[in-house]
Scaffold this active site. Structure first.
Site, PDB file in Angstrom:
ATOM      1  N   LYS A 139       0.883  -1.179   0.000  1.00 29.64           N
ATOM      2  CA  LYS A 139       0.000   0.000   0.000  1.00 29.64           C
ATOM      3  C   LYS A 139       0.915   1.223   0.000  1.00 29.64           C
ATOM      4  CE  LYS A 139      -4.382   1.383   2.106  1.00 29.64           C
ATOM      5  NZ  LYS A 139      -5.104   1.662   0.880  1.00 29.64           N
ATOM      6  N   GLU A 194      -9.451  -5.934  -8.878  1.00 28.17           N
ATOM      7  CA  GLU A 194     -10.179  -5.244  -7.805  1.00 28.17           C
ATOM      8  C   GLU A 194     -10.653  -3.911  -8.354  1.00 28.17           C
ATOM      9  OE1 GLU A 194      -7.489  -4.114  -4.616  1.00 28.17           O
ATOM     10  OE2 GLU A 194      -5.848  -3.844  -6.035  1.00 28.17           O
TER      11      GLU A 194
HETATM   12  N1  PMP Z   1      -7.988  -2.182  -2.894  1.00 27.79           N
HETATM   13  C1  PMP Z   1      -7.375  -0.994  -2.968  1.00 27.79           C
HETATM   14  C2  PMP Z   1      -6.618  -0.647  -4.188  1.00 27.79           C
HETATM   15  C3  PMP Z   1      -7.447  -0.096  -1.890  1.00 27.79           C
HETATM   16  O1  PMP Z   1      -6.835   1.086  -1.940  1.00 27.79           O
HETATM   17  C4  PMP Z   1      -8.187  -0.451  -0.739  1.00 27.79           C
HETATM   18  C5  PMP Z   1      -8.266   0.468   0.455  1.00 27.79           C
HETATM   19  N2  PMP Z   1      -8.903   1.678   0.173  1.00 27.79           N
HETATM   20  C6  PMP Z   1      -8.849  -1.699  -0.728  1.00 27.79           C
HETATM   21  C7  PMP Z   1      -8.706  -2.537  -1.816  1.00 27.79           C
HETATM   22  C8  PMP Z   1      -9.637  -2.138   0.470  1.00 27.79           C
HETATM   23  O2  PMP Z   1      -8.740  -2.454   1.517  1.00 27.79           O
HETATM   24  P1  PMP Z   1      -9.146  -2.333   3.043  1.00 27.79           P
HETATM   25  O3  PMP Z   1     -10.348  -3.192   3.235  1.00 27.79           O
HETATM   26  O4  PMP Z   1      -7.942  -2.839   3.773  1.00 27.79           O
HETATM   27  O5  PMP Z   1      -9.435  -0.900   3.304  1.00 27.79           O
END
Ligand code: PMP
Length: 283
Positions: free
Chosen positions: A149, A182
């Site tokens: 991230k 995603e």
């Molecule tokens: N995919 C991406 C690219 C993201 O940036 C995020 C978070 N905003 C998610 C999935 C979801 O992750 P999380 O449930 O850990 O917030």
């Protein structure tokens, strides 16, 4: 508003970093987005673990350890008297010379912002989202792993622009193999014949913490959950579809590329999982 910056709680105006910070110059750094429910950070341990893993993957040494980070986050939440909100946790590479060499940087910046949450409009939680497929592919995992991230979100931003240009608040991203990965800031699930399916982390996605929580909830509810390769065809012909994310929580998708999903309304399993998620986070 009080911002945590390298061990101090400072006012918003005093929370500044150098223009030579490689977080700004190169997107060199990592971050997390964490929800606060009833004054408590939701699944904080998992977020902290992912932050330190992202940092490790880019050879960034966070100047404080996990326990100190947890304390700093909780202090920032308390100082801002937030009961429901959102934490943005950022660690930059720090300032350095104009060049990529990480050995010429110093002082990684640890920043914790605790703010109100900005969500999708409330009616969309009832009606569901319409999304399109972006032509921008998700980063190739062997170029920049989507499991990191990082502060460089241009890949997602370019896909998000395609979505907003088409009048959609989210966009679906495919991976380099043409499989479903995603959305730009959310993970994706489908329901087909009562089975819940979602791409595995091998598809080149962020290992979402809400995704993990929803998988656990679904299994507890007796559903079969499969982490499998999905194609766009699977979404076009599925019964239900929804997205998960710390900010988005659980939100139904009712249309992809102008094609209705299922009967074009949020599905029953989606609604049930959404309710279970609300119970989990608000109990
Ligand atoms: N995919 C991406 C690219 C993201 O940036 C995020 C978070 N905003 C998610 C999935 C979801 O992750 P999380 O449930 O850990 O917030």
């Amino acid at each position: 508003m009080k911002i945590y910056l390298n061990g101090q709680l400072v006012s918003k105006e005093d929370a500044t970093v150098s223009v030579f910070d490689h977080g700004l110059l190169y997107g060199d750094g990592v971050f997390e987005g964490i929800r606060i429910y009833s004054g408590k950070c939701f699944l904080l341990d998992e977020h902290i673990e992912r932050l330190y893993e992202s940092a490790r993957a880019i050879r960034l040494e966070i100047p404080i350890d996990e326990q100190e980070m947890e304390k700093a986050i909780n202090e920032t939440v308390a100082a801002n008297e937030l009961t429901d909100g959102y934490i943005r946790l950022v660690v930059t590479r720090g300032s350095g010379s104009l060049g990529l060499d990480i050995r010429r940087t110093s002082d990684p910046q640890v920043i914790i912002i605790a703010d109100k949450i900005s969500l999708y409009p409330p009616e969309l939680y009832e009606q569901g989202l319409k999304i399109i497929t972006a032509s921008t592919l998700r980063n190739h995992p062997q170029a920049l792993s989507p499991r990191i991230k990082s502060l460089n979100y241009l890949n997602n931003i370019l896909a998000k622009i395609e979505g907003t240009d088409a009048g959609c608040l989210e966009a679906l991203m495919m991976n380099h193999k043409g499989e479903v990965a995603e959305c730009t800031g959310d993970n994706i699930f489908i329901v087909k014949n009562g089975v819940l399916r979602t791409p595995s982390t091998d598809a080149g996605i962020l290992d979402g913490i809400t995704r993990r929580a929803v998988i656990r909830l679904a299994r507890e509810a007796g559903l079969t959950v499969e982490e499998v390769t999905l194609t766009r065809h699977d979404i076009y012909v599925c019964d239900e579809c929804f997205l998960t994310g710390s900010a988005a929580e659980v939100i139904a998708v009712i249309e992809l590329d102008g094609r209705p999903i299922g009967d074009g309304k949020p599905g029953e399993i989606t609604k049930d999982l959404k309710e279970r998620f609300v119970k989990l986070t608000r109990s």
